[in-house]
Design a protein around this motif. Structure first.
Motif, PDB file in Angstrom:
ATOM      1  N   GLY A 138     -22.016  17.511  15.709  1.00 36.32           N
ATOM      2  CA  GLY A 138     -20.814  16.726  15.973  1.00 36.32           C
ATOM      3  C   GLY A 138     -21.115  15.257  16.179  1.00 36.32           C
ATOM      4  N   VAL A 139     -20.097  14.550  16.641  1.00 38.62           N
ATOM      5  CA  VAL A 139     -20.147  13.100  16.807  1.00 38.62           C
ATOM      6  C   VAL A 139     -19.675  12.766  18.208  1.00 38.62           C
ATOM      7  N   ARG A 140     -20.392  11.864  18.877  1.00 35.38           N
ATOM      8  CA  ARG A 140     -19.943  11.463  20.211  1.00 35.38           C
ATOM      9  C   ARG A 140     -20.376  10.031  20.498  1.00 35.38           C
ATOM     10  N   ARG A 141     -19.580   9.367  21.323  1.00 28.83           N
ATOM     11  CA  ARG A 141     -19.909   8.025  21.793  1.00 28.83           C
ATOM     12  C   ARG A 141     -21.029   8.103  22.824  1.00 28.83           C
ATOM     13  N   GLY A 175       0.819  -1.200   0.000  1.00 31.26           N
ATOM     14  CA  GLY A 175       0.000   0.000   0.000  1.00 31.26           C
ATOM     15  C   GLY A 175       0.853   1.250   0.000  1.00 31.26           C
ATOM     16  N   GLY A 176       0.188   2.377  -0.111  1.00 30.14           N
ATOM     17  CA  GLY A 176       0.846   3.674  -0.052  1.00 30.14           C
ATOM     18  C   GLY A 176       0.012   4.625   0.784  1.00 30.14           C
ATOM     19  N   VAL A 177       0.661   5.555   1.440  1.00 32.67           N
ATOM     20  CA  VAL A 177      -0.016   6.452   2.377  1.00 32.67           C
ATOM     21  C   VAL A 177      -0.255   7.808   1.728  1.00 32.67           C
ATOM     22  N   GLY A 178      -1.487   8.272   1.771  1.00 33.86           N
ATOM     23  CA  GLY A 178      -1.850   9.591   1.270  1.00 33.86           C
ATOM     24  C   GLY A 178      -3.058  10.101   2.023  1.00 33.86           C
ATOM     25  N   THR A 179      -3.959  10.779   1.306  1.00 27.08           N
ATOM     26  CA  THR A 179      -5.165  11.299   1.935  1.00 27.08           C
ATOM     27  C   THR A 179      -6.387  10.974   1.086  1.00 27.08           C
ATOM     28  N   LEU A 180      -7.542  10.952   1.742  1.00 27.04           N
ATOM     29  CA  LEU A 180      -8.834  10.798   1.080  1.00 27.04           C
ATOM     30  C   LEU A 180      -9.732  11.924   1.556  1.00 27.04           C
ATOM     31  N   THR A 181     -10.459  12.543   0.607  1.00 26.63           N
ATOM     32  CA  THR A 181     -11.314  13.687   0.914  1.00 26.63           C
ATOM     33  C   THR A 181     -12.714  13.220   1.303  1.00 26.63           C
ATOM     34  N   LEU A 182     -13.195  13.750   2.422  1.00 24.73           N
ATOM     35  CA  LEU A 182     -14.526  13.433   2.924  1.00 24.73           C
ATOM     36  C   LEU A 182     -15.496  14.559   2.562  1.00 24.73           C
ATOM     37  N   PRO A 183     -16.810  14.306   2.653  1.00 26.82           N
ATOM     38  CA  PRO A 183     -17.776  15.388   2.447  1.00 26.82           C
ATOM     39  C   PRO A 183     -17.477  16.564   3.369  1.00 26.82           C
ATOM     40  N   GLY A 184     -17.451  17.746   2.787  1.00 30.10           N
ATOM     41  CA  GLY A 184     -17.067  18.934   3.520  1.00 30.10           C
ATOM     42  C   GLY A 184     -15.662  19.400   3.224  1.00 30.10           C
ATOM     43  N   THR A 213     -21.806   2.411  19.960  1.00 32.06           N
ATOM     44  CA  THR A 213     -22.860   3.318  19.508  1.00 32.06           C
ATOM     45  C   THR A 213     -22.343   4.751  19.477  1.00 32.06           C
ATOM     46  N   ILE A 214     -22.631   5.413  18.374  1.00 26.93           N
ATOM     47  CA  ILE A 214     -22.197   6.799  18.164  1.00 26.93           C
ATOM     48  C   ILE A 214     -23.403   7.636  17.788  1.00 26.93           C
ATOM     49  N   GLU A 215     -23.491   8.807  18.376  1.00 24.33           N
ATOM     50  CA  GLU A 215     -24.519   9.771  17.976  1.00 24.33           C
ATOM     51  C   GLU A 215     -23.922  10.713  16.936  1.00 24.33           C
ATOM     52  N   VAL A 216     -24.605  10.836  15.798  1.00 29.15           N
ATOM     53  CA  VAL A 216     -24.142  11.662  14.691  1.00 29.15           C
ATOM     54  C   VAL A 216     -25.164  12.762  14.433  1.00 29.15           C
ATOM     55  N   GLY A 217     -24.701  13.990  14.329  1.00 28.00           N
ATOM     56  CA  GLY A 217     -25.620  15.090  14.064  1.00 28.00           C
ATOM     57  C   GLY A 217     -24.887  16.305  13.571  1.00 28.00           C
ATOM     58  N   VAL A 264     -13.591   4.590  13.124  1.00 28.37           N
ATOM     59  CA  VAL A 264     -14.954   5.041  12.865  1.00 28.37           C
ATOM     60  C   VAL A 264     -15.195   6.436  13.420  1.00 28.37           C
ATOM     61  N   ARG A 265     -14.794   6.653  14.655  1.00 33.03           N
ATOM     62  CA  ARG A 265     -15.075   7.955  15.253  1.00 33.03           C
ATOM     63  C   ARG A 265     -14.337   9.070  14.512  1.00 33.03           C
ATOM     64  N   ALA A 266     -13.082   8.855  14.159  1.00 32.34           N
ATOM     65  CA  ALA A 266     -12.318   9.881  13.453  1.00 32.34           C
ATOM     66  C   ALA A 266     -12.910  10.164  12.081  1.00 32.34           C
ATOM     67  N   ALA A 267     -13.341   9.117  11.376  1.00 37.12           N
ATOM     68  CA  ALA A 267     -13.913   9.302  10.038  1.00 37.12           C
ATOM     69  C   ALA A 267     -15.223  10.071  10.111  1.00 37.12           C
ATOM     70  N   LEU A 268     -16.092   9.706  11.043  1.00 37.57           N
ATOM     71  CA  LEU A 268     -17.378  10.382  11.157  1.00 37.57           C
ATOM     72  C   LEU A 268     -17.211  11.822  11.640  1.00 37.57           C
ATOM     73  N   THR A 269     -16.235  12.056  12.509  1.00 37.77           N
ATOM     74  CA  THR A 269     -16.006  13.403  13.029  1.00 37.77           C
ATOM     75  C   THR A 269     -15.465  14.335  11.952  1.00 37.77           C
ATOM     76  N   ALA A 270     -14.676  13.801  11.019  1.00 37.86           N
ATOM     77  CA  ALA A 270     -13.995  14.651  10.031  1.00 37.86           C
ATOM     78  C   ALA A 270     -14.921  15.156   8.927  1.00 37.86           C
ATOM     79  N   ARG A 271     -16.022  14.461   8.664  1.00 39.81           N
ATOM     80  CA  ARG A 271     -16.903  14.905   7.579  1.00 39.81           C
ATOM     81  C   ARG A 271     -17.965  15.859   8.111  1.00 39.81           C
ATOM     82  N   THR A 272     -18.648  16.559   7.208  1.00 42.18           N
ATOM     83  CA  THR A 272     -19.729  17.455   7.585  1.00 42.18           C
ATOM     84  C   THR A 272     -21.079  16.777   7.346  1.00 42.18           C
ATOM     85  N   TYR A 273     -22.133  17.375   7.902  1.00 43.02           N
ATOM     86  CA  TYR A 273     -23.468  16.779   7.846  1.00 43.02           C
ATOM     87  C   TYR A 273     -24.503  17.820   7.473  1.00 43.02           C
TER      88      TYR A 273
END
Length: 400
Positions: free
Chosen positions: A338-341, A61-70, A331-335, A301-310
């Motif tokens: 923000g995002v929280r356990r 593999g190779g290390v880079g970045t992936l763009t999330l919504p937002g 279980t995570i609350e998404v809104g 999961v938490r980092a991915a969900l926190t990084a995108r916008t809603y």
């Protein structure tokens, strides 16, 4: 008992290249030597499966970045070269390789991993889900006249092929797409392209806005031997980087000016491509079948969900299952806030594989519910769709 090791030396890396190509059967040969192979692998990211002293399987593999919504870009492992010798298939070797790779990537702080799947039934068991799709298109040039009002943003020029890959790499780095799913292109990716194209007739056109290069298209004839006498001369777009629709329109305008070309093939475009709308006769553009593009594995999961916008709407609680990386489970609350356990069961329950499918907006929660891939009440799935919706289809636009 198969042993998984990290490969380092040129001889080990060359052996891994040979194992992968033997496993894939149908790939064209490449002039890979001990000196070249190190340019195709990032140090410390190639894994080998050994049966005694024999290398029988590999992944890297190779290390880079992936763009999330937002627009946030998160750390991304681009997984590739997964293969096992035909003498050692169906012995759990791929499982051992991928599980080691995923664990190391998570422990290394990467948020997501993605790959391109040679088979569609393998990678879901390791938590990968289809996050983006692409669509092919063919343009019949004799009928494809651009509309008068099509956007334009600059100029397009042909560039000398020598050194053009470096220019293309700089253009991508300096003008990243804001589309969800966009992945940074790695030095090993460009090195592989240099090898594949060393003896092909390839042309490159670069787009500039206000004197600044911001896009390009790389194209080639499909059958040079028939070019002078052929009645159906075709060009295939090998690569296209257009961070905006206006840049895409200018590059299409350039391609339609090519003489002696009857058809232009785009192997992969976003599923919401504007291409058919740009020409007077939309039947001059033949959209072809869609294909799965990015298979995405959420490592954190938490980092991915926190990084995108809603979007707007009420928060939704989601219970995530992940057998391979159990620290993701819970279980995570998404809104919008923000995002929280949180404790207890969520209104929706989802496997990390299906969470990957909705993360970039490429699949709806409603579709997952219809397919029986999530559980929970319908109102929670509808609320999740309002939160996760994006204004553009996700798309990577690059293979590896």
């Amino acid at each position: 008992m198969v042993e998984i090791r990290v490969l380092h030396t040129p001889d080990e890396l060359l052996a891994s290249q040979q194992v992968f190509r033997a496993a894939m059967v149908g790939l064209p040969s490449l002039p890979v030597t001990r000196e070249v192979v190190s340019t195709l692998r990032e140090p410390g990211l190639t894994y080998g499966a050994y049966d005694g002293s024999t290398l029988v399987g590999t992944t890297d593999g190779g290390v880079g970045t992936l763009t999330l919504p937002g627009g946030a870009a998160v750390s991304h492992l681009a997984v590739t070269h997964v293969g096992v010798l035909p003498t050692h298939t169906r012995r759990g070797i791929v499982s051992a390789l991928l599980r080691r790779q995923l664990r190391d990537a998570r422990d290394g702080g990467h948020v997501v991993a993605t790959l391109r799947a040679s088979e569609a039934v393998i990678y879901g068991r390791y938590g990968y889900g289809v996050a983006t799709s692409s669509i092919g298109a063919e343009v019949i040039t004799a009928r494809a006249r651009l509309r008068d009002g099509v956007a334009t943003s600059g100029t397009t020029r042909l560039v000398d092929r020598d050194g053009s890959l470096e220019r293309q790499a700089a253009i991508v780095d300096e003008n990243p797409s804001a589309r969800p799913g966009f992945v940074s292109r790695l030095p090993i990716w460009w090195a592989a392209h240099r090898l594949r194209e060393h003896d092909k007739p390839v042309w490159v056109a670069v787009h500039s806005t206000d004197g600044r290069d911001d896009g390009y298209v790389r194209y080639r004839p499909t059958d040079p031997s028939q070019w002078w006498s052929g009645a159906d001369r075709r060009v295939v777009v090998e690569d296209l980087h257009a961070p905006t629709d206006a840049v895409f329109a200018d590059l299409l305008r350039f391609l339609l000016r090519l003489d002696l070309v009857d058809r232009i093939t785009f192997p992969a475009l976003p599923v919401d491509t504007v291409l058919p709308l740009l020409v007077h006769d939309r039947r001059a553009v033949r959209l072809q079948s869609t294909s799965d593009e990015t298979w995405l594995r959420i490592l954190d999961v938490r980092a991915a969900l926190t990084a995108r916008t809603y979007g707007s709407g009420s928060p939704v609680t989601v219970t995530v299952d992940d057998d391979e990386l159990p620290e993701n489970a819970g279980t995570i609350e998404v809104g919008p806030g923000g995002v929280r356990r949180v404790d207890g069961p969520g209104a929706v329950r989802v496997h990390v594989r299906e969470l990957a499918a909705v993360l970039l907006g490429g699949t709806s929660w409603r579709a997952l519910a219809t397919a029986g891939l999530i559980t929970g009440d319908a109102s929670a799935a509808a609320a999740a769709d309002a939160l996760f919706a994006t204004d553009r289809a996700p798309f990577a636009g690059v293979g590896f």
